[in-house]
Design a protein around this motif. Structure first.
Motif, PDB file in Angstrom:
ATOM      1  N   VAL A  56       0.162   3.895   0.039  1.00 32.67           N
ATOM      2  CA  VAL A  56       1.380   3.080   0.013  1.00 32.67           C
ATOM      3  C   VAL A  56       2.614   3.980   0.061  1.00 32.67           C
ATOM      4  O   VAL A  56       2.667   5.005  -0.608  1.00 32.67           O
ATOM      5  CB  VAL A  56       1.391   2.205  -1.271  1.00 32.67           C
ATOM      6  CG1 VAL A  56       2.698   1.468  -1.422  1.00 32.67           C
ATOM      7  CG2 VAL A  56       0.225   1.234  -1.241  1.00 32.67           C
ATOM      8  N   PHE A  58       1.574   0.343   4.062  1.00 29.70           N
ATOM      9  CA  PHE A  58       0.300   0.771   3.500  1.00 29.70           C
ATOM     10  C   PHE A  58      -0.601   1.232   4.640  1.00 29.70           C
ATOM     11  O   PHE A  58      -0.475   0.786   5.771  1.00 29.70           O
ATOM     12  CB  PHE A  58      -0.368  -0.339   2.679  1.00 29.70           C
ATOM     13  CG  PHE A  58      -0.688  -1.601   3.444  1.00 29.70           C
ATOM     14  CD1 PHE A  58      -1.947  -1.785   3.994  1.00 29.70           C
ATOM     15  CD2 PHE A  58       0.252  -2.594   3.607  1.00 29.70           C
ATOM     16  CE1 PHE A  58      -2.256  -2.940   4.691  1.00 29.70           C
ATOM     17  CE2 PHE A  58      -0.042  -3.749   4.303  1.00 29.70           C
ATOM     18  CZ  PHE A  58      -1.297  -3.926   4.849  1.00 29.70           C
ATOM     19  N   PHE A  82      -4.275  -2.452  -1.860  1.00 31.00           N
ATOM     20  CA  PHE A  82      -3.694  -1.532  -0.885  1.00 31.00           C
ATOM     21  C   PHE A  82      -3.787  -0.080  -1.335  1.00 31.00           C
ATOM     22  O   PHE A  82      -3.721   0.226  -2.524  1.00 31.00           O
ATOM     23  CB  PHE A  82      -2.214  -1.886  -0.652  1.00 31.00           C
ATOM     24  CG  PHE A  82      -2.024  -3.303  -0.203  1.00 31.00           C
ATOM     25  CD1 PHE A  82      -2.283  -3.667   1.091  1.00 31.00           C
ATOM     26  CD2 PHE A  82      -1.591  -4.268  -1.094  1.00 31.00           C
ATOM     27  CE1 PHE A  82      -2.119  -4.976   1.513  1.00 31.00           C
ATOM     28  CE2 PHE A  82      -1.423  -5.584  -0.696  1.00 31.00           C
ATOM     29  CZ  PHE A  82      -1.685  -5.943   0.620  1.00 31.00           C
TER      30      PHE A  82
END
Length: 91
Positions: A78, A63, A75
């Protein structure tokens, strides 16, 4: 008088390490190519930097951004890389 803004708190026990993933990207074109142009086509080597979330025998998960609010992570940026097409280095 303007109120001073403050940065959010970060987790002092942040568990993830910064990494650089070097990987081969599929290159595709929808235009016409001569024999000479076809012979010159190559996959591109790409470099992605971020934090290593996890890895196993099949994949590497990274991430590039995150937030930490109320004791929970969220996050962004990604990526999941197939492990047999990349190298990973700690930075």
């Amino acid at each position: 008088m303007k109120k001073k803004s403050t940065l959010p708190k970060t987790d002092p026990n942040f568990p993830w390490k910064k990494v650089r993933v070097i990987w081969q990207d599929i290159t595709g074109y929808s235009s016409h190519h001569t024999v000479k142009e076809m012979n010159e086509l190559r996959a591109h080597t790409m470099i992605t930097e971020g934090w290593l979330y996890s890895q196993d025998e099949h994949s590497i998960k990274t991430f590039g951004g995150y937030s930490y609010e109320d004791g929970e992570y969220c996050f962004s940026d990604v990526n999941v890389f197939p492990k047999n097409y990349c190298k990973i280095k700690r930075i």
